[in-house]
Design a protein around this motif. Structure first.
Motif, PDB file in Angstrom:
ATOM      1  N   GLU A 240       1.716  -0.186 -10.433  1.00 52.88           N
ATOM      2  CA  GLU A 240       2.151  -1.443  -9.793  1.00 52.88           C
ATOM      3  C   GLU A 240       3.361  -1.088  -8.773  1.00 52.88           C
ATOM      4  O   GLU A 240       3.635  -1.543  -7.943  1.00 52.88           O
ATOM      5  N   VAL A 241       4.379   0.023  -9.074  1.00 49.68           N
ATOM      6  CA  VAL A 241       5.015   0.540  -7.848  1.00 49.68           C
ATOM      7  C   VAL A 241       4.401   0.913  -6.736  1.00 49.68           C
ATOM      8  O   VAL A 241       4.893   0.164  -5.416  1.00 49.68           O
ATOM      9  N   ILE A 242       3.126   1.395  -6.655  1.00 46.40           N
ATOM     10  CA  ILE A 242       2.390   1.810  -5.545  1.00 46.40           C
ATOM     11  C   ILE A 242       2.093   0.575  -4.656  1.00 46.40           C
ATOM     12  O   ILE A 242       1.923   0.568  -3.480  1.00 46.40           O
ATOM     13  N   THR A 243       1.709  -0.438  -5.414  1.00 47.27           N
ATOM     14  CA  THR A 243       1.225  -1.691  -4.703  1.00 47.27           C
ATOM     15  C   THR A 243       2.531  -2.198  -3.728  1.00 47.27           C
ATOM     16  O   THR A 243       1.982  -2.631  -2.523  1.00 47.27           O
ATOM     17  N   TYR A 244       3.644  -1.953  -3.827  1.00 51.73           N
ATOM     18  CA  TYR A 244       4.733  -2.278  -2.974  1.00 51.73           C
ATOM     19  C   TYR A 244       4.908  -1.329  -1.961  1.00 51.73           C
ATOM     20  O   TYR A 244       4.902  -1.818  -0.996  1.00 51.73           O
ATOM     21  N   PHE A 245       4.754  -0.075  -2.116  1.00 53.82           N
ATOM     22  CA  PHE A 245       4.467   1.013  -1.099  1.00 53.82           C
ATOM     23  C   PHE A 245       3.464   0.726  -0.187  1.00 53.82           C
ATOM     24  O   PHE A 245       3.621   0.983   0.961  1.00 53.82           O
ATOM     25  N   ALA A 404      -3.513  11.006  -5.788  1.00 56.02           N
ATOM     26  CA  ALA A 404      -4.673   9.840  -5.867  1.00 56.02           C
ATOM     27  C   ALA A 404      -4.074   8.489  -5.555  1.00 56.02           C
ATOM     28  O   ALA A 404      -4.644   7.608  -4.751  1.00 56.02           O
ATOM     29  N   PHE A 405      -2.734   8.202  -5.615  1.00 56.07           N
ATOM     30  CA  PHE A 405      -1.954   6.868  -5.342  1.00 56.07           C
ATOM     31  C   PHE A 405      -1.808   7.015  -3.922  1.00 56.07           C
ATOM     32  O   PHE A 405      -1.647   5.813  -3.315  1.00 56.07           O
ATOM     33  N   PHE A 406      -1.340   8.315  -3.431  1.00 55.82           N
ATOM     34  CA  PHE A 406      -1.211   8.170  -1.682  1.00 55.82           C
ATOM     35  C   PHE A 406      -2.214   7.821  -1.262  1.00 55.82           C
ATOM     36  O   PHE A 406      -2.383   7.062  -0.127  1.00 55.82           O
ATOM     37  N   LYS A 407      -3.586   8.308  -1.400  1.00 54.26           N
ATOM     38  CA  LYS A 407      -4.962   8.094  -0.862  1.00 54.26           C
ATOM     39  C   LYS A 407      -5.050   6.600  -0.927  1.00 54.26           C
ATOM     40  O   LYS A 407      -5.684   5.897   0.045  1.00 54.26           O
ATOM     41  N   TYR A 408      -4.718   5.801  -2.166  1.00 51.40           N
ATOM     42  CA  TYR A 408      -4.949   4.745  -2.148  1.00 51.40           C
ATOM     43  C   TYR A 408      -4.010   3.726  -1.124  1.00 51.40           C
ATOM     44  O   TYR A 408      -4.302   2.660  -0.636  1.00 51.40           O
ATOM     45  N   MET A 409      -2.664   4.220  -1.292  1.00 50.13           N
ATOM     46  CA  MET A 409      -1.936   3.468  -0.221  1.00 50.13           C
ATOM     47  C   MET A 409      -2.259   3.454   1.310  1.00 50.13           C
ATOM     48  O   MET A 409      -2.352   2.624   2.146  1.00 50.13           O
ATOM     49  N   LEU A 410      -3.012   4.817   1.561  1.00 54.01           N
ATOM     50  CA  LEU A 410      -3.322   4.736   2.877  1.00 54.01           C
ATOM     51  C   LEU A 410      -4.715   3.957   3.229  1.00 54.01           C
ATOM     52  O   LEU A 410      -4.848   3.429   4.340  1.00 54.01           O
ATOM     53  N   ALA A 411      -5.781   4.152   2.233  1.00 57.95           N
ATOM     54  CA  ALA A 411      -7.020   3.671   2.588  1.00 57.95           C
ATOM     55  C   ALA A 411      -7.456   2.566   1.690  1.00 57.95           C
ATOM     56  O   ALA A 411      -8.635   2.043   2.036  1.00 57.95           O
ATOM     57  N   GLY A 412      -6.689   2.236   0.646  1.00 54.65           N
ATOM     58  CA  GLY A 412      -7.244   1.253  -0.153  1.00 54.65           C
ATOM     59  C   GLY A 412      -8.120   1.592  -1.303  1.00 54.65           C
ATOM     60  O   GLY A 412      -8.299   2.774  -1.510  1.00 54.65           O
ATOM     61  N   GLY A 413      -8.848   0.711  -2.181  1.00 52.77           N
ATOM     62  CA  GLY A 413      -9.731   1.128  -3.166  1.00 52.77           C
ATOM     63  C   GLY A 413      -9.434   0.083  -4.034  1.00 52.77           C
ATOM     64  O   GLY A 413      -8.497  -0.749  -4.292  1.00 52.77           O
ATOM     65  N   ASP A 414     -10.074   0.530  -5.274  1.00 46.35           N
ATOM     66  CA  ASP A 414      -9.873  -0.245  -6.686  1.00 46.35           C
ATOM     67  C   ASP A 414      -8.709   0.531  -7.446  1.00 46.35           C
ATOM     68  O   ASP A 414      -8.981   1.407  -8.182  1.00 46.35           O
ATOM     69  N   LEU A 415      -7.606  -0.128  -7.260  1.00 46.96           N
ATOM     70  CA  LEU A 415      -6.457   0.499  -8.163  1.00 46.96           C
ATOM     71  C   LEU A 415      -6.522   0.521  -9.398  1.00 46.96           C
ATOM     72  O   LEU A 415      -6.192   1.709 -10.113  1.00 46.96           O
ATOM     73  N   LYS A 416      -7.291  -0.283 -10.042  1.00 49.25           N
ATOM     74  CA  LYS A 416      -7.580  -0.410 -11.643  1.00 49.25           C
ATOM     75  C   LYS A 416      -8.442   0.816 -11.848  1.00 49.25           C
ATOM     76  O   LYS A 416      -7.942   1.411 -13.067  1.00 49.25           O
TER      77      LYS A 416
END
Length: 455
Positions: A240-245, A404-416
């Motif tokens: 949830e925190v990462i979504t704001y980043f 893993a979360f930084f990769k999502y922050m940069l490139a997106g993906g399925d957070l769940k």
């Protein structure tokens, strides 16, 4: 144990072994009276930089005055300190004395890097430290490996001038407010190279462990992804925190190039007035006093929370560890002489009063004066600061949570799916460590983070 008026500051990391600063500090009389063969050379590695000038002074004095012909050589490492230590031990080039922190002491003990120091303690030292020696921090399986010195608070560090210019009255209380503030600052400053937010994302774990960790603990969650109530890892709050980043990254509010930004270049940009805010340790006042002197008006404030409400406390981290002796050292007795010197009353007191850190040793806390360093008032220990229970340290197969979360922050993906995968891999690793007996976990269904307030 804590003085409410006390001030914290300690520990910021640097870079890899290849980028380290190795600075031998020689005895002033070296070469004049003692043959080189008579010296006992002690290598001390640290990843602290905010206090390095003071540490150099202490080592110079020790080298010049100790009666045992011990010569300490200081090496200041940086961001990948733990990996550098691993390489050094694997190649039989380990230092004799290591800077320890709560995040790595247990790992170093498990890997056999550290020597117990129980036999070295005099009755006076046992009395001095008796009330602040903590299991799984200083002691492991009944053996003592370190003595305490300081702790760190974590805060939002913000440029007051940029906040005023953007019409932002107060530091953000919620993550949405942080996102909005970062966007406003970027909108009014982008033409001048000013952006609302930054972190040292060259090392994602270092960045998130000084940012997301603090946001989570104030929000009522253990900051490294462990659920103290269930005794298992649960990265859902972290996600949830990462979504704001990610929002700040997607809307362009994060300083360009932050993906390769190390901590000191980031501080230099903040000191130059190019960054609206970031999150970090209570080392920052000392950094902006000595390392990156700045004329900007800045301050520290409690980190924002998920919803703007404080449900837990700001975790005091790296509390209770400082130095350890290498189990591979051929000069353990000499290494202890240096360690004992560094834990002397005068040094611990001065360390506190200079603003490098606040000792948690009761006899020092009682007599140490409050340091006067600009910006330090925002890092004072108050009722919203506390120690948290220690969480287990495991190494999962595959990417760690920060990568893993930084990769999502940069490139997106399925957070769940990313979160579920992290939970699975970390809990598998946890189960293996429990079965091996290297980790002990006791779930606490009654754990209430709000009850930590005021302690």
């Amino acid at each position: 144990m804590w003085k409410k008026s006390a001030i914290i500051g300690l520990g910021a990391a640097l870079a890899l072994t290849g980028c380290s600063s190795s600075e031998p500090i020689k005895n002033a009389e070296a070469g004049s009276s003692a043959a080189p063969a008579q010296k006992k050379v002690i290598k001390y590695w640290t990843d602290d930089r905010h206090d390095q000038e003071y540490i150099k002074e202490l080592i110079t004095k020790f080298n010049a005055t100790n009666a045992d012909k011990i010569e300490v050589e200081l090496t200041v490492m940086s961001e990948n300190y733990n990996q550098s230590v691993d390489i050094a031990f694997a190649s039989n080039q380990a230092p004799d004395v290591l800077r320890l922190k709560s995040a790595n002491t247990g790992l170093f003990v498990k890997k056999g890097y550290l020597a117990p120091i129980d036999t070295y303690l005099t009755d006076d030292l046992k009395k001095k430290f008796s009330t602040v020696l903590i299991d799984d921090v200083n002691k492991f399986d009944g053996k003592l490996y370190s003595l305490p010195n300081t702790g760190l608070t974590l805060r939002l560090v913000y440029n007051k001038e940029l906040f005023d210019k953007a019409g932002i009255a107060n530091p953000p209380a919620s993550l949405q407010e942080m996102v909005d503030a970062a966007k406003k600052i970027t909108e009014i400053g982008k033409k001048d190279g000013v952006y609302g937010f930054a972190l040292n994302f060259k090392n994602p774990k270092g960045a998130f462990d000084r940012a997301a960790r603090e946001i989570l603990s104030l929000s009522g969650h253990q900051g490294l992804g462990f659920d103290l109530k269930t005794g298992k890892f649960d990265f859902a709050p972290y996600a949830e925190v990462i979504t704001y980043f990610k929002q700040m990254y997607d809307n362009g509010s994060i300083l360009p190039g932050a993906e390769t930004l190390d901590i000191d270049p980031m501080r230099a940009q903040f000191a130059a007035g190019k960054i609206g805010m970031y999150l970090s340790f209570s080392t920052e006042p000392g950094v902006y006093k000595d390392q990156f002197p700045t004329q900007i008006k800045w301050a520290g404030a409690l980190a924002p929370t998920l919803d703007g409400k404080i449900s837990g406390t700001s975790e005091i981290v790296s509390a209770g560890t400082w130095l350890g002796i290498s189990n591979h050292s051929a000069n353990k007795d000499a290494a202890w002489k240096f360690m004992e010197y560094m834990h002397g009353d005068e040094i611990l007191t001065t360390y506190h009063e200079k603003g490098f850190g606040i000792t948690i040793v009761p006899s020092i806390v009682e007599k140490a004066k409050q340091p006067e360093i600009p910006g330090m008032e925002g890092f004072l220990v108050g009722k919203m600061d506390s120690l948290w229970p220690v969480s287990p340290t495991v190494t999962p197969e595959g990417a760690n949570y920060a990568d893993a979360f930084f990769k999502y922050m940069l490139a997106g993906g399925d957070l769940k799916k990313i979160t579920e995968d992290l939970n699975s891999r970390y809990n598998t690793a946890l189960t293996k460590e429990i079965e091996k007996g290297s980790v002990k976990v006791t779930p606490d269904p009654t754990f209430d983070p709000s009850k930590l307030q005021g302690k």
